[in-house]
Design an enzyme around this catalytic site. Structure first.
Site, PDB file in Angstrom:
ATOM      1  N   SER A 107       0.842  -1.190   0.000  1.00 33.74           N
ATOM      2  CA  SER A 107       0.000   0.000   0.000  1.00 33.74           C
ATOM      3  C   SER A 107       0.889   1.257   0.000  1.00 33.74           C
ATOM      4  CB  SER A 107      -0.965  -0.049   1.188  1.00 33.74           C
ATOM      5  OG  SER A 107      -1.993   0.899   1.045  1.00 33.74           O
ATOM      6  N   ASP A 247      -9.175  -5.530  -4.886  1.00 34.77           N
ATOM      7  CA  ASP A 247      -8.328  -4.556  -4.202  1.00 34.77           C
ATOM      8  C   ASP A 247      -8.872  -3.138  -4.333  1.00 34.77           C
ATOM      9  OD1 ASP A 247      -6.023  -3.234  -3.146  1.00 34.77           O
ATOM     10  OD2 ASP A 247      -4.745  -4.807  -3.999  1.00 34.77           O
ATOM     11  N   HIS A 274      -7.179  -5.881  -0.735  1.00 35.35           N
ATOM     12  CA  HIS A 274      -6.010  -5.042  -0.478  1.00 35.35           C
ATOM     13  C   HIS A 274      -4.962  -5.741   0.389  1.00 35.35           C
ATOM     14  CE1 HIS A 274      -3.982  -1.237  -0.639  1.00 35.35           C
ATOM     15  NE2 HIS A 274      -4.013  -1.052   0.670  1.00 35.35           N
TER      16      HIS A 274
END
Length: 296
Positions: A107, A247, A274
């Site tokens: 991320s 995601d 995610h």
């Protein structure tokens, strides 16, 4: 075997944990960069299993301002910029004595990894970008599309409370959770590692709220205009880009990494979102280990 250290950085310190493989190969270590910003290492802690899978030392650390590193709730907003975290990474790496290394970022960590890589540091040997956008403009567009697909009750609650500024209302938090359970982590209940990262962030949300905002799709912080798209051709190491089918980092957000980084490869995990590494830990680690296998 785990070893914890702290390293001075600016007017604070960085906490790190090194996981040594049972059978070391002497290959360059892997640094794991957590997301948020400000979500601490807990939710990516299971990547320490890559030590034995790859024969490499795995380094987790809490970026300054969160977790077990020093907290700076009174620091000016202007401090919390990518360069601070690039500098922190190299400060830690040099203190550990690692001249050659690999970087895996999840991320925000993938965004930070890209920021490190475009500067072409001499010792970087590969980059693994996991569940990350190449710009916040693309991230917001993707989040808006996913948000439009939420149940009408959740959408209306999000819209109403954002308009009223009541982002701590239980109804708003419940609607946010609907989005998270679809696109952030599809395990119910949330894994404890994720809860630990989230709780420490909420206890001191300085970094997350300053750079991002109150949640994953209402981004109003200092990082809202961030982009690395135009700099991506400067990445000069083998690069792997991974994401989940559901995601919140939607395909359009990470496509520039694949299109603009020379030779970049990609892998999408069917059924995951995610936090792919929590939802499909064995499959995720295998893909990473296979990519690293031929590298020094």
């Amino acid at each position: 075997m785990h070893r914890e250290i702290t390293v001075p950085f600016h007017d604070g310190f960085t906490w790190a944990r090194l996981t040594e493989p049972a059978e070391p190969t002497g290959r360059a270590p892997l640094f794991v960069l957590h997301g948020g910003p400000g979500m601490a290492h807990n939710y990516v802690a299971n990547l320490d299993a890559l030590a034995d899978l790859t024969g490499r030392t795995v380094v987790h650390y809490d970026q300054i301002g969160c977790g077990k590193s020093s907290h700076h709730p009174d620091a000016p907003a202007s401090q919390w910029v990518p360069q601070l975290f690039v500098d922190e990474f190299h400060n830690l790496r040099e203190a550990l004595g690692f001249d050659e290394y690999h970087v895996l970022g999840q991320s925000w960590g993938g965004m930070l990894g890209a920021e490190i890589a475009v500067r072409q540091p001499a010792g970087l040997r590969s980059l693994e970008i996991c569940n990350s956008p190449a710009s916040m403009e693309l991230w917001l567009a993707g989040a808006a599309r996913l948000r439009a697909e939420l149940p009408v009750e959740a959408r209306e609650a999000l819209d109403r409370h954002e308009a009223d500024g009541t982002l701590d209302d239980p109804e708003y938090l419940d609607a946010t959770r609907v989005f998270y359970e679809r696109h952030v982590c599809r395990i119910t209940p949330m894994p404890q590692d994720f809860i630990d990262s989230e709780q420490q962030m909420l206890a001191d949300p300085t970094v997350y709220f300053t750079m991002n905002g109150p949640n994953e799709f209402h981004v109003v912080g200092t990082g809202r205009d961030w982009t690395i798209i135009d700099r991506l051709p400067q990445v000069a190491v083998p690069t792997l880009v991974v994401a989940g089918e559901f995601d919140e980092a939607t395909p359009e957000t990470w496509a520039p990494f694949v299109e603009r980084i020379p030779g970049a490869r990609s892998h999408v995990f069917a059924g995951a979102s995610h936090c792919t590494h929590l939802e499909m830990p064995d499959a995720f680690r295998t893909v990473i280990a296979d990519f690293l296998a031929p590298l020094p």
